[in-house]
Design an enzyme around this catalytic site. Structure first.
Site, PDB file in Angstrom:
ATOM      1  N   CYS A 224       0.505  -1.215  -0.055  1.00  0.00           N
ATOM      2  CA  CYS A 224      -0.184  -0.185   0.040  1.00  0.00           C
ATOM      3  C   CYS A 224       0.784   0.822  -0.364  1.00  0.00           C
ATOM      4  CB  CYS A 224      -0.823  -0.070   1.108  1.00  0.00           C
ATOM      5  SG  CYS A 224      -1.610  -1.198   1.177  1.00  0.00           S
TER       6      CYS A 224
ATOM      7  N   LYS B 266      13.881 -15.128 -10.576  1.00  0.00           N
ATOM      8  CA  LYS B 266      13.757 -14.257 -10.921  1.00  0.00           C
ATOM      9  C   LYS B 266      12.952 -14.361 -11.860  1.00  0.00           C
ATOM     10  CE  LYS B 266      14.955 -11.132  -9.669  1.00  0.00           C
ATOM     11  NZ  LYS B 266      14.578 -10.651  -8.565  1.00  0.00           N
TER      12      LYS B 266
ATOM     13  N   HIS C  31      18.707 -36.996  -6.708  1.00  0.00           N
ATOM     14  CA  HIS C  31      18.011 -37.009  -5.525  1.00  0.00           C
ATOM     15  C   HIS C  31      16.199 -37.367  -5.087  1.00  0.00           C
ATOM     16  CE1 HIS C  31      21.639 -38.485  -3.855  1.00  0.00           C
ATOM     17  NE2 HIS C  31      22.867 -37.339  -4.128  1.00  0.00           N
TER      18      HIS C  31
ATOM     19  N   ARG D 281       5.393   0.022  -6.561  1.00  0.00           N
ATOM     20  CA  ARG D 281       5.396  -0.763  -5.017  1.00  0.00           C
ATOM     21  C   ARG D 281       4.313  -2.329  -5.231  1.00  0.00           C
ATOM     22  NH1 ARG D 281       6.839   2.292   0.156  1.00  0.00           N
ATOM     23  NH2 ARG D 281       5.467   0.541   0.809  1.00  0.00           N
TER      24      ARG D 281
ATOM     25  N   ASN E 139      -1.880   2.437   6.300  1.00  0.00           N
ATOM     26  CA  ASN E 139      -0.566   1.258   5.201  1.00  0.00           C
ATOM     27  C   ASN E 139      -0.553   0.485   7.199  1.00  0.00           C
ATOM     28  OD1 ASN E 139      -0.740   2.909   3.093  1.00  0.00           O
ATOM     29  ND2 ASN E 139       1.813   2.716   2.935  1.00  0.00           N
ATOM     30  N   GLY E 140      -0.281  -1.042   6.645  1.00  0.00           N
ATOM     31  CA  GLY E 140      -0.224  -1.598   7.147  1.00  0.00           C
ATOM     32  C   GLY E 140      -1.391  -2.559   8.074  1.00  0.00           C
TER      33      GLY E 140
ATOM     34  N   GLU F 194       9.290 -15.189 -11.174  1.00  0.00           N
ATOM     35  CA  GLU F 194       8.055 -13.726 -10.127  1.00  0.00           C
ATOM     36  C   GLU F 194       7.859 -12.974 -11.251  1.00  0.00           C
ATOM     37  OE1 GLU F 194       9.978 -11.183  -7.901  1.00  0.00           O
ATOM     38  OE2 GLU F 194      12.188 -11.402  -8.723  1.00  0.00           O
TER      39      GLU F 194
ATOM     40  N   GLU G 208      18.278 -17.385  -6.913  1.00  0.00           N
ATOM     41  CA  GLU G 208      18.034 -16.241  -7.906  1.00  0.00           C
ATOM     42  C   GLU G 208      17.900 -15.934  -8.838  1.00  0.00           C
ATOM     43  OE1 GLU G 208      17.137 -13.733  -6.192  1.00  0.00           O
ATOM     44  OE2 GLU G 208      17.778 -11.978  -7.905  1.00  0.00           O
TER      45      GLU G 208
ATOM     46  N   LYS H 295       6.524  -4.241  -4.682  1.00  0.00           N
ATOM     47  CA  LYS H 295       8.241  -4.137  -4.583  1.00  0.00           C
ATOM     48  C   LYS H 295       8.485  -3.980  -2.546  1.00  0.00           C
ATOM     49  CE  LYS H 295      12.371  -2.853  -5.842  1.00  0.00           C
ATOM     50  NZ  LYS H 295      13.113  -3.754  -6.050  1.00  0.00           N
TER      51      LYS H 295
HETATM   52  C1  AGP Z   1      13.301  -9.906  -5.638  1.00  0.00           C
HETATM   53  O1  AGP Z   1      13.010  -9.923  -7.469  1.00  0.00           O
HETATM   54  C2  AGP Z   1      11.966  -9.506  -4.885  1.00  0.00           C
HETATM   55  N1  AGP Z   1      11.801  -8.128  -5.098  1.00  0.00           N
HETATM   56  C3  AGP Z   1      12.055  -9.594  -3.495  1.00  0.00           C
HETATM   57  O2  AGP Z   1      12.513 -10.938  -3.650  1.00  0.00           O
HETATM   58  C4  AGP Z   1      13.142  -8.629  -2.735  1.00  0.00           C
HETATM   59  O3  AGP Z   1      14.206  -9.275  -2.493  1.00  0.00           O
HETATM   60  C5  AGP Z   1      12.505  -9.302  -1.081  1.00  0.00           C
HETATM   61  O4  AGP Z   1      10.916  -9.059  -1.057  1.00  0.00           O
HETATM   62  C6  AGP Z   1      12.828  -8.286  -0.589  1.00  0.00           C
HETATM   63  O5  AGP Z   1      12.842  -7.271   0.097  1.00  0.00           O
HETATM   64  P1  AGP Z   1      14.126  -6.571   1.065  1.00  0.00           P
HETATM   65  O6  AGP Z   1      15.157  -6.082   0.104  1.00  0.00           O
HETATM   66  O7  AGP Z   1      13.450  -4.614   0.605  1.00  0.00           O
HETATM   67  O8  AGP Z   1      13.863  -6.758   2.233  1.00  0.00           O
END
Ligand code: AGP
Length: 593
Positions: free
Chosen positions: A2, A474, A493, A27, A100-101, A477, A470, A588
């Site tokens: 949010c 990528k 395994h 975000r 927010n929250g 997502e 990683e 984000k």
């Molecule tokens: C990665 O592409 C993601 N957007 C996500 O995994 C992100 O790295 C994770 O939410 C951690 O966020 P931060 O580094 O802002 O703590």
């Protein structure tokens, strides 16, 4: 997650709030709303809509206003509906709230104080507006607001407007970030620097428990004890104002291309010739420690996996990596002499904030690596180091990952015995990335030929395994191809059962010591029909490998081997027509647990 924006000033508040909300789009959100004071109708008007901000913009009459609050919602309580979108209006129609929250005890509060008030939404936010409506009576709003805030459990950053005082905005926060910016007689409040900096010349970050009132008289700030205090404003970092995509079609692609410059910036900041410029108090935190615990989530946790190797090899410090959301609820046995290193691009991740509470309760020191020095975690940890990646807008993290690894390397090198010329080695990595980006044109075709199935695997050993994890995140997502990253030796395994004709297996081979073993794993999956793509570093490359990257220092290979994975993910998402910068369901900055 949010986003919140509020504006009070001489220019059009509706325009500024909508522009601020647009800047927060990165975000992630699923609905949006705005409330503003309409001078002609002498009322506060409320508009909200599901979907993109354009849907909301289409609803707005051609009004102008001097005071407005707005919100982008990322659903946590209740589905994506207009009723659940913010602002929420109190049952008596008087108070208008954006939040927010998460209010954890909203059901209990409704049962205790609002038994006769029907719920109009499925959100936890509505309760804040309703409690205000019920508590204010003939009294003043600040007293009612303090009473409400005193009852709330959980996290909040909120803005309130009152139909009886329509030229006033109240703002309060606990755990969720809220920044107040100003320029002359204009005030803008936002949950994120990106939304603030288009207007504000200076800003102050509100602390937990504080309440701000903004009206014709100006701005007044009460601290958590209710004392009137003078806010301390600092200049806004204008880097956050530059959020355009430049010549690129997507922020993600722009950010992939920024990586060489980011690495060079990091070595300029932290390495003076061969001398480290890591602040002395930060380096001192590592003196005499027995164990380093790295805590992070998602991509930052994957950078932490590389960090473990760097600290063990360069500084000889035993290091463990923890997933923050696990640590927050199941902390392991912790021995004296532990130091906690948190990694977070945003500096706002709720799982890390909960972990930090435990770390502090137990009296351990904490250091955070973050891209946002104004973030909550940068304030709450004992010390912070900036990663200097510049604003990262795409939800899929790219340049923050390589920046985190580079700063981890600089730090491990600074607190260890040195031994390598880190400045030179990181510069070579930057050059290798630049070289590889020249080959970008191969990816559309490569993806077209090899990524036809709805699932894929990345494999590797050692640091290549860390990158495989990683790389898989990528790809999944943003393209929604179900991808997993495995240790190359672990496939046989169990997971090899999933390999059938044409399933893509992307192997990362940079480590001389294990290259032959990874090649065996490649042969095993190939003989079961897998469509193998090999990303190899030049010194271990073989005839027929698909992507060759320049050889760099063996401890820094992830800086370069992740680049093909980022480009594969980008092109796979592009080919599938996905929303690359704003993938579904993702945010984000993940400010809720
Ligand atoms: C990665 O592409 C993601 N957007 C996500 O995994 C992100 O790295 C994770 O939410 C951690 O966020 P931060 O580094 O802002 O703590």
């Amino acid at each position: 997650m949010c986003g919140i924006v509020g504006y009070f000033g001489e220019e059009d508040a509706i325009k500024h709030v909508m522009e601020g909300l647009r800047r927060l789009e990165y975000r992630g959100y699923d609905s949006a709303g705005i409330s503003y004071h309409d001078a002609k109708q002498k009322d506060l008007l409320v508009f909200k809509e599901t979907g993109r901000l354009d849907n909301l913009a289409r609803l707005l009459p051609p009004d102008e206003s001097r005071v407005a609050i707005g919100h982008t919602r990322w659903a946590t309580h209740g589905r994506v509906t207009k009723a659940n979108a913010h602002p929420h209006v109190s049952h008596d129609g008087r108070f208008i709230v954006v939040h927010n929250g998460i209010i954890e005890n909203h059901k209990a509060l409704a049962g205790t104080y609002l038994e006769d008030v029907p719920r109009r939404s499925a959100t936890d936010t509505e309760i804040i507006a309703d409690l205000l409506g019920s508590f204010v009576g003939d009294g003043d709003v600040l007293t009612a607001l303090r009473r409400v805030l005193g009852l709330l459990e959980g996290s909040y950053a909120l803005l309130v407007m009152d139909r009886e005082h329509p030229g006033t905005i109240y703002a309060a926060k606990r755990k969720s970030p809220l920044l107040v910016g100003r320029k002359g007689r204009e005030t803008i409040i936002a949950s994120d620097m990106t939304a603030l900096c288009a207007v504000a010349a200076e800003y102050t970050a509100l602390t937990d428990g504080s309440i701000v009132t903004i009206d014709e008289e100006g701005l007044s700030l009460h601290d958590h004890e209710g004392e009137l205090v003078r806010p301390e404003f600092v200049p806004v970092d204008k880097a956050y104002a530059e959020t355009d995509k430049g010549v690129f079609d997507h922020y993600m692609l722009k950010e992939i291309h920024e990586q060489p410059a980011v690495l060079r910036r990091i070595i300029d900041q932290y390495c003076e010739d061969e001398e480290s410029r890591i602040p002395k108090d930060v380096a001192a935190m590592f003196q005499g420690i027995e164990r380093l615990h790295i805590l992070a989530a998602g991509t930052s946790m994957h950078a932490g996996l590389v960090g473990k190797v760097l600290f063990e090899k360069l500084a000889r410090i035993p290091t463990e990596v923890h997933i923050a959301s696990e640590f927050a609820h199941h902390p392991p046995l912790l021995a004296e002499g532990s130091l906690f290193l948190l990694i977070s691009q945003s500096g706002e991740t709720a799982d890390l904030r909960s972990s930090l509470e435990i770390i502090k309760e137990r009296g351990f020191p904490s250091l955070i690596l973050t891209n946002v020095k104004t973030s909550t975690l940068a304030r709450e940890a004992d010390a912070y180091l900036e990663i200097f990646a510049g604003p990262e807008i795409a939800v899929a993290s790219t340049k923050a990952y390589t920046a985190q690894i580079a700063v981890l390397a600089v730090l491990a090198h600074a607190v260890g015995e040195g031994g390598i010329s880190l400045r030179k080695e990181v510069a070579l990595a930057a050059q290798a990335i630049e070289n590889h980006l020249q080959d970008r044109h191969i990816y559309a075709d490569l993806v077209d030929r090899h990524l036809k199935k709805p699932q894929a695997f990345y494999i590797g050993r050692g640091l290549d395994h860390a990158v495989a994890r990683e790389a898989a995140l990528k790809l999944k997502e943003i393209s929604y191809i179900h991808t997993e990253g495995f240790a190359a030796g672990e496939l046989k395994h169990g997971t090899i059962a999933l390999i059938e004709d044409q399933v893509p297996v992307i192997a990362i081979v940079t480590e001389e010591k294990t290259a032959a073993h990874t090649r065996s794993a490649i042969a095993e999956v190939e003989s079961r029909g897998a469509d193998v793509v090999v990303i190899a570093m030049a010194h271990v490359a073989e005839e027929g490998d698909h992507i060759i990257i320049d050889t760099i220092n063996p401890l820094l290979t992830p800086l370069v081997s992740v680049i093909p994975a980022q480009l594969i993910a980008y092109h796979a998402a592009l080919a599938r027509g996905k929303d690359i910068d704003k993938p579904r369901n993702l945010a984000k900055s993940v400010t809720v647990e």
